[in-house]
Design a protein around this motif. Structure first.
Motif, PDB file in Angstrom:
ATOM      1  N   LEU A 182       0.875  -0.998  -0.013  1.00 27.73           N
ATOM      2  CA  LEU A 182       0.097   0.043   0.068  1.00 27.73           C
ATOM      3  C   LEU A 182       0.905   1.347   0.041  1.00 27.73           C
ATOM      4  O   LEU A 182       1.963   1.344   0.659  1.00 27.73           O
ATOM      5  N   ASN A 183       0.736   2.215  -0.849  1.00 29.48           N
ATOM      6  CA  ASN A 183       1.515   3.500  -0.892  1.00 29.48           C
ATOM      7  C   ASN A 183       0.596   4.599  -0.424  1.00 29.48           C
ATOM      8  O   ASN A 183      -0.617   4.783  -0.840  1.00 29.48           O
ATOM      9  N   CYS A 184       1.316   5.449   0.083  1.00 32.50           N
ATOM     10  CA  CYS A 184       0.725   6.800   0.484  1.00 32.50           C
ATOM     11  C   CYS A 184       1.576   7.692  -0.070  1.00 32.50           C
ATOM     12  O   CYS A 184       2.819   7.821   0.332  1.00 32.50           O
ATOM     13  N   PHE A 185       1.010   8.690  -0.772  1.00 35.45           N
ATOM     14  CA  PHE A 185       1.619   9.890  -1.298  1.00 35.45           C
ATOM     15  C   PHE A 185       2.338  10.909  -0.299  1.00 35.45           C
ATOM     16  O   PHE A 185       1.470  11.190   0.605  1.00 35.45           O
ATOM     17  N   ARG A 186       3.353  11.404  -0.733  1.00 38.35           N
ATOM     18  CA  ARG A 186       4.131  12.420   0.127  1.00 38.35           C
ATOM     19  C   ARG A 186       4.513  13.486  -0.360  1.00 38.35           C
ATOM     20  O   ARG A 186       5.335  13.420  -1.491  1.00 38.35           O
ATOM     21  N   ASP A 187       4.103  14.699  -0.303  1.00 42.81           N
ATOM     22  CA  ASP A 187       4.635  16.143  -1.104  1.00 42.81           C
ATOM     23  C   ASP A 187       5.969  16.341  -0.470  1.00 42.81           C
ATOM     24  O   ASP A 187       6.166  16.283   0.581  1.00 42.81           O
ATOM     25  N   HIS A 188       6.617  17.088  -1.340  1.00 43.58           N
ATOM     26  CA  HIS A 188       8.159  17.403  -0.929  1.00 43.58           C
ATOM     27  C   HIS A 188       7.929  18.811  -0.159  1.00 43.58           C
ATOM     28  O   HIS A 188       8.871  18.989   0.499  1.00 43.58           O
ATOM     29  N   GLN A 211       9.811   4.592   4.324  1.00 36.71           N
ATOM     30  CA  GLN A 211       9.568   5.799   3.611  1.00 36.71           C
ATOM     31  C   GLN A 211      10.729   5.664   2.060  1.00 36.71           C
ATOM     32  O   GLN A 211      11.711   5.375   2.230  1.00 36.71           O
ATOM     33  N   GLU A 212      10.174   6.109   1.067  1.00 36.35           N
ATOM     34  CA  GLU A 212      10.954   6.192  -0.244  1.00 36.35           C
ATOM     35  C   GLU A 212      10.476   7.513  -1.029  1.00 36.35           C
ATOM     36  O   GLU A 212       9.652   8.006  -0.379  1.00 36.35           O
ATOM     37  N   PRO A 213      11.319   7.850  -1.922  1.00 38.41           N
ATOM     38  CA  PRO A 213      11.123   8.946  -2.467  1.00 38.41           C
ATOM     39  C   PRO A 213       9.797   9.282  -2.943  1.00 38.41           C
ATOM     40  O   PRO A 213       9.181   8.501  -3.999  1.00 38.41           O
ATOM     41  N   GLY A 214       8.903  10.182  -2.500  1.00 35.38           N
ATOM     42  CA  GLY A 214       7.532  10.691  -2.720  1.00 35.38           C
ATOM     43  C   GLY A 214       6.524   9.887  -2.117  1.00 35.38           C
ATOM     44  O   GLY A 214       5.124  10.054  -2.624  1.00 35.38           O
ATOM     45  N   THR A 215       6.830   8.737  -1.269  1.00 33.18           N
ATOM     46  CA  THR A 215       5.920   8.033  -0.811  1.00 33.18           C
ATOM     47  C   THR A 215       6.132   7.171   0.421  1.00 33.18           C
ATOM     48  O   THR A 215       7.331   6.999   0.641  1.00 33.18           O
ATOM     49  N   PHE A 216       5.297   6.854   1.059  1.00 33.52           N
ATOM     50  CA  PHE A 216       5.409   6.207   2.446  1.00 33.52           C
ATOM     51  C   PHE A 216       4.437   4.751   2.287  1.00 33.52           C
ATOM     52  O   PHE A 216       3.335   4.776   2.060  1.00 33.52           O
ATOM     53  N   VAL A 217       5.447   3.711   2.200  1.00 35.83           N
ATOM     54  CA  VAL A 217       4.820   2.448   1.808  1.00 35.83           C
ATOM     55  C   VAL A 217       4.688   1.447   3.070  1.00 35.83           C
ATOM     56  O   VAL A 217       5.412   1.547   3.949  1.00 35.83           O
ATOM     57  N   LEU A 218       3.581   0.737   2.807  1.00 31.01           N
ATOM     58  CA  LEU A 218       3.338  -0.248   3.869  1.00 31.01           C
ATOM     59  C   LEU A 218       3.124  -1.758   3.080  1.00 31.01           C
ATOM     60  O   LEU A 218       2.453  -1.762   2.004  1.00 31.01           O
ATOM     61  N   HIS A 219       4.122  -2.585   3.563  1.00 37.08           N
ATOM     62  CA  HIS A 219       4.295  -3.893   2.829  1.00 37.08           C
ATOM     63  C   HIS A 219       3.962  -4.951   3.808  1.00 37.08           C
ATOM     64  O   HIS A 219       4.538  -5.170   4.939  1.00 37.08           O
ATOM     65  N   ILE A 220       2.963  -5.845   3.433  1.00 33.87           N
ATOM     66  CA  ILE A 220       2.620  -6.967   4.182  1.00 33.87           C
ATOM     67  C   ILE A 220       3.358  -8.329   3.399  1.00 33.87           C
ATOM     68  O   ILE A 220       2.863  -8.498   2.172  1.00 33.87           O
ATOM     69  N   SER A 221       3.956  -8.973   4.119  1.00 30.48           N
ATOM     70  CA  SER A 221       4.521  -9.995   3.501  1.00 30.48           C
ATOM     71  C   SER A 221       3.709 -11.383   3.578  1.00 30.48           C
ATOM     72  O   SER A 221       3.442 -11.811   4.979  1.00 30.48           O
ATOM     73  N   ARG A 222       3.213 -12.212   2.998  1.00 33.79           N
ATOM     74  CA  ARG A 222       2.534 -13.305   2.923  1.00 33.79           C
ATOM     75  C   ARG A 222       1.253 -13.018   3.755  1.00 33.79           C
ATOM     76  O   ARG A 222       1.265 -13.564   5.233  1.00 33.79           O
ATOM     77  N   ALA A 223       0.300 -12.365   3.166  1.00 35.50           N
ATOM     78  CA  ALA A 223      -0.898 -11.927   4.074  1.00 35.50           C
ATOM     79  C   ALA A 223      -1.647 -13.252   4.649  1.00 35.50           C
ATOM     80  O   ALA A 223      -1.618 -14.257   4.287  1.00 35.50           O
ATOM     81  N   GLN A 224      -2.102 -12.909   5.997  1.00 34.90           N
ATOM     82  CA  GLN A 224      -2.785 -13.828   6.844  1.00 34.90           C
ATOM     83  C   GLN A 224      -4.269 -13.401   6.896  1.00 34.90           C
ATOM     84  O   GLN A 224      -4.595 -12.184   6.679  1.00 34.90           O
ATOM     85  N   LEU A 225      -5.057 -14.475   7.195  1.00 34.63           N
ATOM     86  CA  LEU A 225      -6.402 -14.058   7.486  1.00 34.63           C
ATOM     87  C   LEU A 225      -6.599 -12.928   8.609  1.00 34.63           C
ATOM     88  O   LEU A 225      -7.444 -12.160   8.266  1.00 34.63           O
ATOM     89  N   SER A 226      -5.916 -12.862   9.332  1.00 29.01           N
ATOM     90  CA  SER A 226      -6.151 -11.868  10.635  1.00 29.01           C
ATOM     91  C   SER A 226      -5.653 -10.574   9.974  1.00 29.01           C
ATOM     92  O   SER A 226      -5.858  -9.635  10.803  1.00 29.01           O
TER      93      SER A 226
END
Length: 311
Positions: free
Chosen positions: A33-39, A81-96
């Motif tokens: 999931l990506n969230c845009f971040r302005d400079h 945090q990456e250039p221009g975006t704040f990333v959320l990464h879920i590895s191997r999603a679970q039911l919970s």
């Protein structure tokens, strides 16, 4: 529940004309999931939070400045945090992981919802290893008490969801196109036991009892609902033997006819035997009378004509 959270926060997001979407993934799939971040957002904090039904909001990660790279990891969830975006990464999603995820911007005393995602993770719970049903061995008649059992085998070490089981009983009949729901299992109407070989393995038995009638014939299935999924048992076939009154009457009449036939045969045999005895006794009496008459006549003749004795 979680739908209340979704509806309530969709209203907030729409009020501020922000973005909200829904994402469906399978168990084991990676999610980003990506969230845009302005400079120009200086001294602004961004947060990824998660909302789960009946739980407090959970902060998954945050970043302070645009220029400061930050990485936070909670179990299998990583925020970066990456250039221009704040990333959320879920590895191997679970039911919970099924929940509402928000990216929030906080600057001074102002809080803005930048993006909301309702993430729904679908797939069988690997903690449940099987759902079985026992068959009925004895014949069943109307009025008999019948108990159907549904066994749920699970392994607590592999469970990704802590939600309790809900058990539903369905019945299918040959003359019905759709199964019918006949019973919903209560929370306290089951018995669980741990395996002696492994403490993490357990077997929970759900029972359903009723006095059956002729209309209860069919195949009964238990459905175990947990974590958004439904697992069905193999089914128990219930055949009810009905003794029809006309069959019983026919059997009684048949037996009476057989008994009457045997009686008539015996009577006829006795009559025949009696007649034969009478015939035999009559012949013997006749011949005895004839022989006696002949002997008497011969003796009397000789007395009258003694000269015939010479011959």
């Amino acid at each position: 529940g979680i739908l209340f959270y979704v509806q309530f926060h969709i209203h907030i997001i729409n009020k501020y004309h922000q973005i909200f979407d829904t994402k469906n993934v399978a168990v084991g799939q990676n999610v980003t999931l990506n969230c845009f971040r302005d400079h120009g957002w200086l001294s602004t904090n961004l947060f990824w939070i998660r909302l789960v039904s009946q739980s407090f909001p959970e902060v998954l990660g945050s970043t302070i400045s645009h220029d400061v790279p930050t990485i936070e990891k909670i179990h299998h969830i990583t925020t970066k945090q990456e250039p221009g975006t704040f990333v959320l990464h879920i590895s191997r999603a679970q039911l919970s992981d099924t929940a509402v995820y928000y990216c929030i911007k906080v600057r001074q005393r102002n809080m803005t919802f930048l993006k909301g995602t309702f993430l729904r993770v679908k797939g069988p719970d690997p903690g449940i290893t099987g759902v079985t049903q026992d068959s009925l061995s004895n014949p069943v008649h109307p009025g008999d008490p019948v108990t159907l059992q549904c066994s749920v085998l699970s392994n607590s070490e592999n469970r990704r969801c802590t939600e309790d089981h809900s058990v539903y009983w369905y019945r299918t009949k040959p003359d019905e196109s759709h199964p019918s729901l006949i019973y919903i299992q209560g929370n306290n109407s089951y018995d669980c036991e741990r395996s002696p070989e492994a403490a993490s393995q357990q077997k929970c038995v759900y029972s359903f009892s009723r006095n059956v009638s002729s209309s209860d014939t069919g195949t009964y299935y238990c459905a175990v609902a947990t974590c958004g999924e439904i697992l069905f048992g193999n089914g128990t076939k219930l055949d009810i033997e009905v003794v029809r009154h006309w069959d019983l009457t026919k059997t009684v009449v048949f037996l009476l006819c057989v008994a009457l036939s045997i009686s008539l045969i015996v009577i006829a045999f006795l009559i025949y035997t009696i007649k034969e005895k009478h015939k035999t006794s009559g012949k013997n009496s006749y011949f005895s009378k004839v022989k006696y008459s002949e002997t008497f006549a011969a003796g009397h003749y000789l007395q009258l004509f003694p000269f015939f004795k010479l011959f």
